[in-house]
Design an enzyme around this catalytic site. Structure first.
Site, PDB file in Angstrom:
ATOM      1  N   GLU A 224      79.639-121.125  22.289  1.00  0.00           N
ATOM      2  CA  GLU A 224      80.366-120.477  21.198  1.00  0.00           C
ATOM      3  C   GLU A 224      81.190-121.485  20.405  1.00  0.00           C
ATOM      4  O   GLU A 224      81.299-122.662  20.760  1.00  0.00           O
ATOM      5  CB  GLU A 224      81.250-119.359  21.774  1.00  0.00           C
TER       6      GLU A 224
ATOM      7  N   GLU B 199      69.246-118.404  24.811  1.00  0.00           N
ATOM      8  CA  GLU B 199      67.793-118.503  24.643  1.00  0.00           C
ATOM      9  C   GLU B 199      67.424-119.643  23.696  1.00  0.00           C
ATOM     10  O   GLU B 199      66.513-120.431  23.951  1.00  0.00           O
ATOM     11  CB  GLU B 199      67.226-117.201  24.046  1.00  0.00           C
TER      12      GLU B 199
ATOM     13  N   CYS C  58      68.788-111.041  21.190  1.00  0.00           N
ATOM     14  CA  CYS C  58      69.102-110.586  19.835  1.00  0.00           C
ATOM     15  C   CYS C  58      67.899-110.805  18.916  1.00  0.00           C
ATOM     16  O   CYS C  58      66.941-111.494  19.271  1.00  0.00           O
ATOM     17  CB  CYS C  58      70.337-111.318  19.310  1.00  0.00           C
TER      18      CYS C  58
ATOM     19  N   CYS D 200      66.952-114.469  18.184  1.00  0.00           N
ATOM     20  CA  CYS D 200      66.292-115.126  19.326  1.00  0.00           C
ATOM     21  C   CYS D 200      64.861-114.635  19.489  1.00  0.00           C
ATOM     22  O   CYS D 200      63.968-115.412  19.852  1.00  0.00           O
ATOM     23  CB  CYS D 200      67.081-114.897  20.607  1.00  0.00           C
TER      24      CYS D 200
HETATM   25  N1  THU Z   1      74.288-113.992  23.643  1.00  0.00           N
HETATM   26  C1  THU Z   1      73.297-114.780  24.142  1.00  0.00           C
HETATM   27  O1  THU Z   1      73.506-115.963  24.434  1.00  0.00           O
HETATM   28  N2  THU Z   1      72.081-114.227  24.333  1.00  0.00           N
HETATM   29  C2  THU Z   1      71.802-112.891  24.189  1.00  0.00           C
HETATM   30  O2  THU Z   1      70.684-112.479  24.450  1.00  0.00           O
HETATM   31  C3  THU Z   1      72.839-111.983  23.708  1.00  0.00           C
HETATM   32  C4  THU Z   1      74.101-112.628  23.234  1.00  0.00           C
HETATM   33  C5  THU Z   1      75.629-114.578  23.498  1.00  0.00           C
HETATM   34  C6  THU Z   1      76.090-114.840  22.111  1.00  0.00           C
HETATM   35  C7  THU Z   1      77.605-114.815  22.283  1.00  0.00           C
HETATM   36  O3  THU Z   1      78.033-116.086  22.729  1.00  0.00           O
HETATM   37  C8  THU Z   1      77.806-113.809  23.405  1.00  0.00           C
HETATM   38  O4  THU Z   1      76.577-113.702  24.071  1.00  0.00           O
HETATM   39  C9  THU Z   1      78.266-112.446  22.942  1.00  0.00           C
HETATM   40  O5  THU Z   1      77.457-111.951  21.947  1.00  0.00           O
END
Ligand code: THU
Length: 139
Positions: A44, A55, A91, A94
């Protein structure tokens, strides 16, 4: 490589998640068609729009080492300090990135190493994905 083993690697990768804003920790493990495995975690940023999903980090690592064909990708996510969810579905962004390096046999799995998990083909996850070719028959 069995599904539970790949999910375990995704869980392990999530320990490195940098998620001080969402407190949601995600790990991903990419099994390439040659049997190699690349893992990633979410990374983040204080500028929220720059957050990277686990991913895409894992796929970036694979592609940057010459691995472009994904056999299976596992995703595990949990609230900081909590248990891994039964599902952490990728998401939309991804899904498009997974599709880029997938074929009709590629599987996406999510869940945990306690036996709760589910799977999709990439076409199920992202029907009618954008492609540069006019037809969408490769997936
Ligand atoms: N996130 C992922 O890394 N992969 C997913 O499949 C869903 C969301 C992360 C993005 C962000 O850092 C946190 O999860 C909350 O959305």
């Amino acid at each position: 490589m069995r599904e539970q083993e790949l999910l375990k690697k995704a869980e392990e990768a999530s320990q490195y998640a940098y998620a001080p804003y969402s407190h949601f920790q995600v790990g991903a493990a990419v099994l390439c068609v040659d049997g190699s495995i690349y893992t990633g975690c979410n990374v983040e940023n204080a500028s929220y729009g720059l957050c990277m999903c686990a991913e895409r980090v894992a796929i970036g690592k694979a592609v940057s080492e010459g691995k472009r064909r994904i056999d299976m990708i596992a995703i595990a996510g949990r609230e900081e300090g909590g248990a891994f969810r039964a599902s952490c579905s990728p998401c939309g962004a991804c899904r498009q990135v997974i599709a880029e390096f997938s074929d009709e046999n590629t599987r996406v799995i999510t869940g945990n190493s306690d036996g709760e998990w589910k799977e999709w083909s990439v076409r199920e996850m992202l029907p009618a994905a954008f492609e540069m070719e006019e037809s969408n028959e490769s997936l």
